[in-house]
Design a protein around this motif. Structure first.
Motif, PDB file in Angstrom:
ATOM      1  N   LEU A  14       0.967  -1.205   0.070  1.00  0.00           N
ATOM      2  CA  LEU A  14       0.113  -0.051   0.047  1.00  0.00           C
ATOM      3  C   LEU A  14       0.597   1.234  -0.174  1.00  0.00           C
ATOM      4  O   LEU A  14       1.937   1.005   0.519  1.00  0.00           O
ATOM      5  CB  LEU A  14      -0.820  -0.075   1.287  1.00  0.00           C
ATOM      6  CG  LEU A  14      -1.753  -1.335   1.370  1.00  0.00           C
ATOM      7  CD1 LEU A  14      -2.666  -1.111   2.496  1.00  0.00           C
ATOM      8  CD2 LEU A  14      -2.776  -1.171   0.133  1.00  0.00           C
ATOM      9  N   SER A  15       0.305   2.314  -0.468  1.00  0.00           N
ATOM     10  CA  SER A  15       0.876   3.599  -0.349  1.00  0.00           C
ATOM     11  C   SER A  15      -0.075   4.537  -0.723  1.00  0.00           C
ATOM     12  O   SER A  15      -1.258   4.598  -1.018  1.00  0.00           O
ATOM     13  CB  SER A  15       2.095   3.745  -1.847  1.00  0.00           C
ATOM     14  OG  SER A  15       1.251   3.705  -3.034  1.00  0.00           O
ATOM     15  N   GLY A  16       0.292   5.916  -0.144  1.00  0.00           N
ATOM     16  CA  GLY A  16      -0.578   7.148  -0.076  1.00  0.00           C
ATOM     17  C   GLY A  16      -0.809   7.670   1.221  1.00  0.00           C
ATOM     18  O   GLY A  16       0.078   7.835   2.033  1.00  0.00           O
ATOM     19  N   GLY A  18      -3.283   8.998   4.777  1.00  0.00           N
ATOM     20  CA  GLY A  18      -4.380   8.577   5.563  1.00  0.00           C
ATOM     21  C   GLY A  18      -4.177   9.095   6.778  1.00  0.00           C
ATOM     22  O   GLY A  18      -3.883  10.224   7.056  1.00  0.00           O
ATOM     23  N   ARG A 183      -4.776   4.810   4.049  1.00  0.00           N
ATOM     24  CA  ARG A 183      -3.633   4.015   3.692  1.00  0.00           C
ATOM     25  C   ARG A 183      -3.061   3.734   4.801  1.00  0.00           C
ATOM     26  O   ARG A 183      -2.646   4.283   5.743  1.00  0.00           O
ATOM     27  CB  ARG A 183      -2.596   4.808   2.772  1.00  0.00           C
ATOM     28  CG  ARG A 183      -3.172   5.338   1.390  1.00  0.00           C
ATOM     29  CD  ARG A 183      -3.419   4.378   0.413  1.00  0.00           C
ATOM     30  NE  ARG A 183      -3.969   4.816  -0.912  1.00  0.00           N
ATOM     31  CZ  ARG A 183      -5.008   5.060  -1.161  1.00  0.00           C
ATOM     32  NH1 ARG A 183      -5.909   4.845  -0.213  1.00  0.00           N
ATOM     33  NH2 ARG A 183      -5.316   5.479  -2.425  1.00  0.00           N
ATOM     34  N   GLY A 354      -3.766   1.840  -4.514  1.00  0.00           N
ATOM     35  CA  GLY A 354      -3.406   1.466  -3.110  1.00  0.00           C
ATOM     36  C   GLY A 354      -4.337   0.252  -2.736  1.00  0.00           C
ATOM     37  O   GLY A 354      -4.566   0.057  -1.493  1.00  0.00           O
TER      38      GLY A 354
END
Length: 389
Positions: A14-16, A18, A183, A354
């Motif tokens: 996962l990336s991003g 949150g 994320r 993601g």
């Protein structure tokens, strides 16, 4: 030399951006998968457990049994085991077996080995949960996504029982309901998505899929291509692809392709690779790549529906020669996917958004095949495809 660590929980996905974590990571660092010697007998215990479970479930699936009731049968089948994975919750070197039952309720049961026996240590009865590694401390990370909001917590194994900790992340329901910006890496840095595999293979019918147990925690070094072995395997694979030689076709993901002993002409027909076709599937391209790092290349064939068919989708079929027999592993619904020279399959859209499961590898042996999460290297070249039709 590149390293291939065979298991079920091996990569970042996962990336991003949150929310903020509820707990700060500690300095303690522990591997999500510990390398365990082949002399340990926990593997035999889990294999026997799955074999016994599949034997019991085979009896339920049997419609010729004296007590078969067509009215009760759908519910009985719907409550059987579906998938499992291995993960070491307490970092003691022996993984727990996490087994999910039922398509609707997703009754998830956690087992461990005690005194040579499989013992249940707890359950999670939740349909909307998925699991991630806990890189900073013992336990396993759970993400609960009940149709919009997101909740994250850690499960631990303490004093022989499964325990739930405080929430590490909660969607602020006063501000939003659909939490699209979440994320996992912002809540638990380094947490890796854990991909499950099915408990049973469909060919031969209801075979326990024990290969993940054999693979768990074992690190193997990928070797250079062996010209002799590779050269001997290629003609046998080409004979299956081009000359009508028979091969053994099994599903690589549980969604179809279990045809058993077949030929390419038969396998391409509706009911071979997929039942959801009106016309024979069309081979479009193929590539040769060593998917498991053993020095012998497999052939990855991409086939898709005829342009006049009512469904438009693609499939990867992996052809592998093993001890003189060619096996074909079907990976379903792969229209957007591609493969790197390191043997990583990936979906660019999944990675961009993601979404869990965006990059993965396959492990296979004879009639057994499963997928496991893999790290995606954006700099790795793609395989060179040979166009066919």
């Amino acid at each position: 030399m590149r390293k291939l660590a065979f298991g079920l929980i091996l990569c970042l996905l996962l990336s991003g951006c949150g929310g903020s974590p509820a707990e700060e990571p500690t300095e303690a660092q522990g591997p999500p998968v510990q390398v365990i010697g082949p002399e340990e007998d926990w593997r035999e215990v889990y294999v026997k457990f799955l074999e016994d479970l599949c034997e019991e479930e085979r009896a339920v699936l049997n419609v010729d049994r004296p007590d078969y009731d067509p009215n009760l049968h759908p519910a009985q089948v719907g409550s059987l085991s579906q998938e499992y994975f291995l993960y070491d919750l307490d970092w003691d070197g022996v993984p727990e077996l996490v087994l999910r039952f039922g398509w609707d309720s997703w009754d998830t049961r956690f087992y461990t080995v005690r005194d040579g026996e499989v013992t249940e240590v707890g359950r999670e009865e939740n349909r909307y949960i998925s699991f991630f590694t806990s890189p900073d401390r013992p336990g396993i990370i759970v993400r609960d996504t009940p149709k919009g909001p997101v909740f994250v917590y850690r499960l631990t194994l303490e004093d022989g029982e499964l325990r739930q900790g405080e929430y590490l992340y909660e969607t602020d329901m006063e501000k939003q309901f659909s939490d699209l910006t979440f994320r996992m890496e912002d809540v638990v840095p380094g947490a890796e998505y854990i991909r499950s595999c099915r408990t049973m293979a469909d060919w031969p019918e209801h075979t326990p899929l024990t290969l993940p147990i054999d693979d768990y925690g074992r690190e193997e070094t990928a070797v250079e291509t062996d010209p002799e072995r590779d050269g001997a395997a290629r003609p046998l694979i080409l004979a299956a692809l081009e000359s009508g030689a028979p091969f053994c076709a099994v599903s690589g993901d549980g969604w179809g392709g279990d045809a058993g002993r077949t030929t390419m002409a038969e396998y391409s027909q509706p009911g071979g690779i997929t039942e959801h076709a009106e016309k024979p599937l069309v081979p479009r391209r193929r590539a040769w790549v060593d998917l498991n790092g053993d020095g012998q290349r497999e052939c990855v064939l991409y086939v898709e529906h005829d342009t006049g068919d009512y469904i438009q989708s693609g499939y990867f079929v992996i052809f592998s020669e093993q001890a003189g027999t060619v096996y074909a592993y079907c990976l379903n619904y792969t229209s957007r996917m591609d493969v790197t020279v390191d043997g990583v399959f990936f979906d660019p859209w999944y990675l961009e958004e993601g979404i869990d499961g965006g990059a993965w590898r396959v492990s296979f042996r004879e009639n057994l095949c499963y997928q496991y999460t893999a790290a995606f290297d954006a700099s790795a070249p793609l395989v060179e495809w040979e166009l066919l039709n």
